[in-house]
Design an enzyme around this catalytic site. Sequence first.
Site, PDB file in Angstrom:
ATOM      1  N   ASN A   1       0.828  -1.206   0.000  1.00 55.23           N
ATOM      2  CA  ASN A   1       0.000   0.000   0.000  1.00 55.23           C
ATOM      3  C   ASN A   1       0.863   1.257   0.000  1.00 55.23           C
ATOM      4  O   ASN A   1       0.615   2.211  -0.753  1.00 55.23           O
ATOM      5  CB  ASN A   1      -0.915   0.026   1.223  1.00 55.23           C
TER       6      ASN A   1
ATOM      7  N   ASP B   1      -1.665   4.063   5.368  1.00 52.13           N
ATOM      8  CA  ASP B   1      -0.572   3.670   4.483  1.00 52.13           C
ATOM      9  C   ASP B   1      -0.344   4.706   3.384  1.00 52.13           C
ATOM     10  O   ASP B   1       0.799   4.953   2.981  1.00 52.13           O
ATOM     11  CB  ASP B   1      -0.854   2.303   3.855  1.00 52.13           C
TER      12      ASP B   1
ATOM     13  N   SER C   1      -8.052   2.807  -3.825  1.00 51.58           N
ATOM     14  CA  SER C   1      -8.604   4.135  -3.521  1.00 51.58           C
ATOM     15  C   SER C   1      -7.586   5.259  -3.729  1.00 51.58           C
ATOM     16  O   SER C   1      -7.926   6.433  -3.605  1.00 51.58           O
ATOM     17  CB  SER C   1      -9.091   4.175  -2.070  1.00 51.58           C
TER      18      SER C   1
END
Length: 319
Positions: free
Chosen positions: A54, A268, A307
Amino acid sequence: MHDILAKLDDIHGAVSVIGSMNADYTVSTERLPGPGETVNGGPLQVLPGGKSGNQAAAAARIGANVRIFGAVGSDANADFLLGKLNEAGVDTQYVRHVLGPSGTTVIAVDANGENTIIYSPGSNAQVTVEYVESMKDAITAAPTIGLCLESPIDTVTAVARMGREAGATVLLNNSPFTTELPRELIEASDILLVNEHEMAQLLGINEPEDDDWDGMDWHAIADKMHDYGFRQAVITLGGDGSVVIDGDDIHRISPVRVQARDTTGCGDSFMGTILAGLSSGMTLMDSAQLASYVSAYAATNYGAQASYGTAAQIHAAFA
């Protein structure tokens, strides 16, 4: 605001991230099951995750030149995880391939957003000291190195030590959290990233009863952090922004308010942005301010890596 967002255009530095890559098996359900109970769930999703994966993806998406070091297994998830990282712009050529399963998590999320997570390290357990030592030149070619604790602690310590010897800036994310950081790891790391609850446990500080972290004596906390072994630290405060300790200076970073849909992986993306900022010559304070925008953008979309926004997308969202 616009001065900080403009710094997205300056992201260019090299970053090495060492650690974990996981396939996240995620299912939503009205309520979490009790022991021995079966409940109905929605469609099963498999999403790319792992703290290190991430962090690498977030840094690469905003323009950093990122290399990831870690291990994937001999299953279909290996190609899936590496493919998603490559899509984000991460250089995966140094990743080790081992027999057996890749790292996985099984995540159940209820209607209130509460979740249960089971982590199976799989190939992440084989990110050995011998492996990172064989990758020393490639790891230390970057001026900034990112570490978390989803890899064996001896490996994390070895990388911090090689980073220190090479003159790189080592950013340590104490997550999954442990109160027992090895002294050698502390001495070889430059910057600590923790959330407010982790910081309180680590330094033996009582949390404010009213959750008013702004009422805390941050200079006293900075003194405790220095005594613990870190002259520089970033303490994230969830939806309330963050605090940057930079030597004797304390900087309060305001939150970026958004309508959050899913906060998975936001921490992250915050870490990845700080890595990208530091490697591009930004101060720790400016990197943390920029990270507030990048992580806020991530909260408006579902998933972790799925995302994360590019510099152009983040510019557009907050223009």
